[in-house]
Design a protein around this motif. Structure first.
Motif, PDB file in Angstrom:
ATOM      1  N   VAL A 171       0.886  -1.202  -0.022  1.00  0.00           N
ATOM      2  CA  VAL A 171      -0.043  -0.093  -0.062  1.00  0.00           C
ATOM      3  C   VAL A 171       0.960   1.419   0.058  1.00  0.00           C
ATOM      4  CG1 VAL A 171      -2.007  -0.905   1.411  1.00  0.00           C
ATOM      5  CG2 VAL A 171      -0.042   0.288   2.646  1.00  0.00           C
ATOM      6  N   ASP A 172       0.474   2.429  -0.490  1.00  0.00           N
ATOM      7  CA  ASP A 172       1.048   3.554  -0.487  1.00  0.00           C
ATOM      8  C   ASP A 172       0.524   4.415   0.778  1.00  0.00           C
ATOM      9  OD1 ASP A 172       2.151   6.223  -1.007  1.00  0.00           O
ATOM     10  OD2 ASP A 172       1.265   6.234  -3.122  1.00  0.00           O
ATOM     11  N   ASP A 173       1.465   4.168   1.791  1.00  0.00           N
ATOM     12  CA  ASP A 173       1.122   4.991   3.027  1.00  0.00           C
ATOM     13  C   ASP A 173       1.597   6.368   3.018  1.00  0.00           C
ATOM     14  OD1 ASP A 173      -0.309   3.184   4.967  1.00  0.00           O
ATOM     15  OD2 ASP A 173       1.414   1.825   4.967  1.00  0.00           O
ATOM     16  N   GLU A 174       2.620   6.618   2.299  1.00  0.00           N
ATOM     17  CA  GLU A 174       3.020   8.086   2.382  1.00  0.00           C
ATOM     18  C   GLU A 174       1.915   8.807   1.748  1.00  0.00           C
ATOM     19  OE1 GLU A 174       6.624  10.106  -0.235  1.00  0.00           O
ATOM     20  OE2 GLU A 174       7.273   8.348   0.710  1.00  0.00           O
ATOM     21  N   THR A 175       1.533   8.552   0.710  1.00  0.00           N
ATOM     22  CA  THR A 175       0.612   9.468  -0.080  1.00  0.00           C
ATOM     23  C   THR A 175      -0.679   9.320   1.019  1.00  0.00           C
ATOM     24  OG1 THR A 175       1.364   8.866  -2.152  1.00  0.00           O
ATOM     25  CG2 THR A 175      -0.674   9.921  -2.034  1.00  0.00           C
ATOM     26  N   GLY A 176      -1.103   8.249   1.564  1.00  0.00           N
ATOM     27  CA  GLY A 176      -2.372   8.161   2.296  1.00  0.00           C
ATOM     28  C   GLY A 176      -2.276   9.104   3.458  1.00  0.00           C
ATOM     29  N   ALA A 177      -1.121   9.000   4.000  1.00  0.00           N
ATOM     30  CA  ALA A 177      -1.017  10.095   5.379  1.00  0.00           C
ATOM     31  C   ALA A 177      -0.773  11.517   4.680  1.00  0.00           C
ATOM     32  CB  ALA A 177       0.452   9.789   6.016  1.00  0.00           C
ATOM     33  N   TYR A 178      -0.199  11.739   3.515  1.00  0.00           N
ATOM     34  CA  TYR A 178      -0.004  13.262   2.828  1.00  0.00           C
ATOM     35  C   TYR A 178      -1.464  13.738   2.817  1.00  0.00           C
ATOM     36  CZ  TYR A 178       1.082  16.858  -0.183  1.00  0.00           C
ATOM     37  OH  TYR A 178       1.425  18.014  -0.864  1.00  0.00           O
ATOM     38  N   GLU A 179      -2.275  12.789   2.338  1.00  0.00           N
ATOM     39  CA  GLU A 179      -3.743  13.594   2.045  1.00  0.00           C
ATOM     40  C   GLU A 179      -4.522  13.689   3.252  1.00  0.00           C
ATOM     41  OE1 GLU A 179      -5.487  10.374  -0.662  1.00  0.00           O
ATOM     42  OE2 GLU A 179      -4.327  11.311  -2.401  1.00  0.00           O
ATOM     43  N   ILE A 180      -4.362  13.002   4.433  1.00  0.00           N
ATOM     44  CA  ILE A 180      -4.961  13.247   5.534  1.00  0.00           C
ATOM     45  C   ILE A 180      -4.386  14.498   6.107  1.00  0.00           C
ATOM     46  CG2 ILE A 180      -4.985  12.279   8.054  1.00  0.00           C
ATOM     47  CD1 ILE A 180      -6.740  10.952   6.458  1.00  0.00           C
ATOM     48  N   ILE A 181      -3.174  14.791   6.084  1.00  0.00           N
ATOM     49  CA  ILE A 181      -2.635  15.803   6.840  1.00  0.00           C
ATOM     50  C   ILE A 181      -3.044  17.385   5.638  1.00  0.00           C
ATOM     51  CG2 ILE A 181      -0.530  17.371   7.383  1.00  0.00           C
ATOM     52  CD1 ILE A 181      -1.197  14.730   9.007  1.00  0.00           C
ATOM     53  N   ARG A 182      -3.049  16.915   4.490  1.00  0.00           N
ATOM     54  CA  ARG A 182      -3.635  18.227   3.867  1.00  0.00           C
ATOM     55  C   ARG A 182      -4.892  18.590   4.081  1.00  0.00           C
ATOM     56  NH1 ARG A 182      -0.403  21.813   1.323  1.00  0.00           N
ATOM     57  NH2 ARG A 182      -2.518  22.359   0.547  1.00  0.00           N
ATOM     58  N   HIS A 183      -5.740  17.423   4.332  1.00  0.00           N
ATOM     59  CA  HIS A 183      -7.160  17.937   4.724  1.00  0.00           C
ATOM     60  C   HIS A 183      -7.019  18.631   6.046  1.00  0.00           C
ATOM     61  CE1 HIS A 183     -11.418  17.376   5.195  1.00  0.00           C
ATOM     62  NE2 HIS A 183     -11.334  16.828   6.463  1.00  0.00           N
ATOM     63  N   MET A 184      -6.363  18.286   6.864  1.00  0.00           N
ATOM     64  CA  MET A 184      -6.199  18.897   8.093  1.00  0.00           C
ATOM     65  C   MET A 184      -5.637  20.533   7.914  1.00  0.00           C
ATOM     66  SD  MET A 184      -4.837  16.187  10.971  1.00  0.00           S
ATOM     67  CE  MET A 184      -6.091  15.221  12.099  1.00  0.00           C
ATOM     68  N   LEU A 208       4.944   8.868   8.621  1.00  0.00           N
ATOM     69  CA  LEU A 208       5.678   9.946   9.064  1.00  0.00           C
ATOM     70  C   LEU A 208       6.263  10.889   7.940  1.00  0.00           C
ATOM     71  CD1 LEU A 208       6.374  11.342  11.714  1.00  0.00           C
ATOM     72  CD2 LEU A 208       8.684  10.020  11.517  1.00  0.00           C
ATOM     73  N   VAL A 209       6.804  10.093   6.885  1.00  0.00           N
ATOM     74  CA  VAL A 209       7.223  10.783   5.635  1.00  0.00           C
ATOM     75  C   VAL A 209       6.122  11.705   4.898  1.00  0.00           C
ATOM     76  CG1 VAL A 209       8.217  10.548   3.487  1.00  0.00           C
ATOM     77  CG2 VAL A 209       9.220   9.370   5.164  1.00  0.00           C
ATOM     78  N   GLY A 210       4.984  11.155   5.059  1.00  0.00           N
ATOM     79  CA  GLY A 210       3.751  11.731   4.286  1.00  0.00           C
ATOM     80  C   GLY A 210       3.272  12.801   5.027  1.00  0.00           C
ATOM     81  N   TYR A 211       3.588  12.741   6.283  1.00  0.00           N
ATOM     82  CA  TYR A 211       2.978  14.002   7.387  1.00  0.00           C
ATOM     83  C   TYR A 211       4.160  15.129   7.032  1.00  0.00           C
ATOM     84  CZ  TYR A 211       3.454  16.284  11.932  1.00  0.00           C
ATOM     85  OH  TYR A 211       3.505  17.300  12.866  1.00  0.00           O
ATOM     86  N   GLN A 212       5.515  14.643   6.961  1.00  0.00           N
ATOM     87  CA  GLN A 212       6.374  15.774   7.027  1.00  0.00           C
ATOM     88  C   GLN A 212       6.426  16.319   5.667  1.00  0.00           C
ATOM     89  OE1 GLN A 212       9.621  12.901   7.601  1.00  0.00           O
ATOM     90  NE2 GLN A 212       9.831  13.685   9.814  1.00  0.00           N
ATOM     91  N   LYS A 213       6.038  15.581   4.326  1.00  0.00           N
ATOM     92  CA  LYS A 213       5.763  16.219   3.060  1.00  0.00           C
ATOM     93  C   LYS A 213       4.608  17.412   3.156  1.00  0.00           C
ATOM     94  CE  LYS A 213       8.331  12.753   0.419  1.00  0.00           C
ATOM     95  NZ  LYS A 213       8.238  11.921  -0.838  1.00  0.00           N
ATOM     96  N   LEU A 333      -0.407   0.286  -4.214  1.00  0.00           N
ATOM     97  CA  LEU A 333      -1.923   0.685  -4.242  1.00  0.00           C
ATOM     98  C   LEU A 333      -2.170   1.825  -3.503  1.00  0.00           C
ATOM     99  CD1 LEU A 333      -3.323  -3.023  -4.621  1.00  0.00           C
ATOM    100  CD2 LEU A 333      -2.281  -1.656  -6.370  1.00  0.00           C
ATOM    101  N   PRO A 334      -2.986   2.879  -4.013  1.00  0.00           N
ATOM    102  CA  PRO A 334      -3.329   4.086  -3.130  1.00  0.00           C
ATOM    103  C   PRO A 334      -4.438   3.711  -2.073  1.00  0.00           C
ATOM    104  CG  PRO A 334      -4.581   3.904  -5.170  1.00  0.00           C
ATOM    105  CD  PRO A 334      -3.714   2.719  -5.303  1.00  0.00           C
ATOM    106  N   CYS A 335      -4.211   4.499  -0.972  1.00  0.00           N
ATOM    107  CA  CYS A 335      -5.247   4.236   0.310  1.00  0.00           C
ATOM    108  C   CYS A 335      -6.392   5.260  -0.264  1.00  0.00           C
ATOM    109  CB  CYS A 335      -4.616   4.867   1.415  1.00  0.00           C
ATOM    110  SG  CYS A 335      -3.242   3.505   2.077  1.00  0.00           S
ATOM    111  N   GLN A 336      -7.435   5.277   0.541  1.00  0.00           N
ATOM    112  CA  GLN A 336      -8.639   6.196   0.009  1.00  0.00           C
ATOM    113  C   GLN A 336      -8.921   7.054   1.303  1.00  0.00           C
ATOM    114  OE1 GLN A 336     -12.433   4.228  -0.529  1.00  0.00           O
ATOM    115  NE2 GLN A 336     -13.419   6.098  -1.120  1.00  0.00           N
ATOM    116  N   ARG A 337      -8.675   8.426   1.160  1.00  0.00           N
ATOM    117  CA  ARG A 337      -9.395   8.951   2.514  1.00  0.00           C
ATOM    118  C   ARG A 337     -10.590   9.242   2.763  1.00  0.00           C
ATOM    119  NH1 ARG A 337      -7.568  15.393   1.614  1.00  0.00           N
ATOM    120  NH2 ARG A 337      -9.406  15.344   0.278  1.00  0.00           N
TER     121      ARG A 337
END
Length: 347
Positions: A171-184, A208-213, A333-337
């Motif tokens: 799974v693509d956890d990096e992008t998944g976390a990125y999208e959650i943080i972008r929403h915030m 964590l990388v997704g959060y930082q990015k 594979l992408p996660c879904q927000r």
């Protein structure tokens, strides 16, 4: 159930004639063909596909080795494998290693059970499966888990094989976390605390990388003082909530839904309204997330898709005569927000 011999005796014809008719071969008269087919139906004849496929060395079966069926991630992956195999008329032979039941999560960093895996692979090959999918409970690097010399194709689902011969579907956890943080961030939050999972987890590291990015792209500074290291449990979420809620954060990102539950528990004790005074997001989209009050914003892991894609990949490998690769194949594979009511506007 009737046998071909019993059908032949009932119809007064040879076994060869019945076999030819049931296998749709020419040579019999229309009357004989109709008689045999009606008799087979009346006697409830069922072809022995196993014996037939063993003769042709094409069993139309895939071996699936699951680390532990009690782990939340694995049933959905197995369901995805099953769905694709049903689509292409393959069956699966499932082995449950029960590793978590035997060793808890300590086996994640061990290799002494690889011998057990190889024993199960031998058993599946004795049943003449055409390929093997190994399903991990938690993404990690699994060097030498699947033998390099394996004569049939294999795929690693939800883990990294580090092998040119064994594709990995993850799974693509990096992008998944990125999208959650972008929403915030899009809701005005600039101080977003984090409760991570265990530090040796690939899921934790990627999230964590997704959060930082996401912070970087929004021009916000990364502050390690509001990043707390949990262990995936609700208790660790509660423990770190005690510390986080003494800071100036307006939102908290928990790297799984269970730890987010710990935030909810502490917020309720202190009379802190979610999302009025504090926004919270989780990860994984466990069933309980939708029952939190308010329902939890989170990210759905594509577990079913991991299984489906793994089966698709192995079927593609079966169709190739040369399976050698120049480099390791990794399918991400992408996660879904999933946006619910736990994230509000910053105040």
């Amino acid at each position: 159930m009737a046998t071909i011999k019993e059908i032949a005796k009932e119809c007064g014809v040879s076994v060869a004639t019945v076999s030819n008719i049931l296998n749709h071969k020419p040579g019999a008269s229309d009357a004989t063909r109709e008689l045999v087919l009606e008799t087979a139906k009346k006697l409830d004849y069922t072809p022995n596909y196993v014996a037939k496929n063993l003769k042709t060395r094409n069993t139309r079966s895939i071996g699936v080795i699951a680390e532990d069926m009690t782990i939340f991630s694995i049933p959905d992956i197995i369901d995805g494998i099953t769905e694709y195999c049903e689509k292409v008329k393959y069956q699966i032979l499932l082995i449950n290693l029960r590793l978590f039941k035997k060793y808890n999560d300590t086996y994640y960093n061990r290799e002494d059970y690889f011998g057990l895996v190889r024993q199960e692979i031998k058993k599946l090959m004795a049943m003449q499966v055409e390929g093997i999918i190994y399903v991990t409970a938690h993404e990690r690097v699994m060097i030498n888990c699947i033998p390099e010399e394996l004569p049939i194709p294999a795929v690693m689902a939800y883990g990294y094989s580090k092998s040119k011969r064994v594709p990995s579907v993850v799974v693509d956890d990096e992008t998944g976390a990125y999208e959650i943080i972008r929403h915030m961030i899009d809701n005005g939050h600039k101080r977003i605390g984090v409760i991570t999972g265990k530090t040796d987890s690939l899921h934790m590291q990627a999230r964590l990388v997704g959060y930082q990015k996401a912070l970087r792209d929004a021009g916000l500074c990364y502050d390690p003082e509001i990043v707390f290291y949990g262990d995936w449990t609700r208790e660790s979420g509660y423990e770190h909530a005690v510390k986080l809620l003494d800071t100036d954060v307006t939102a908290v990102f928990c790297m799984n839904d269970l730890m987010a539950g710990g935030i909810y528990d502490r917020a309720e004790e202190l009379g802190i309204d979610i999302p009025g005074k504090l926004s919270v997001a989780g990860y994984d989209n466990r069933e309980l997330a939708s029952y939190y009050k308010p329902p939890l914003t989170t990210s759905r892991l594509p577990l079913h898709d991991v299984g489906y894609k793994s089966a698709e990949v192995i079927m593609d490998m079966l169709g190739k005569t040369n399976r050698s690769q120049e480099k390791e194949i990794i399918c991400q594979l992408p996660c879904q927000r999933i946006i619910r009511q736990s994230v509000g506007k910053a105040r």
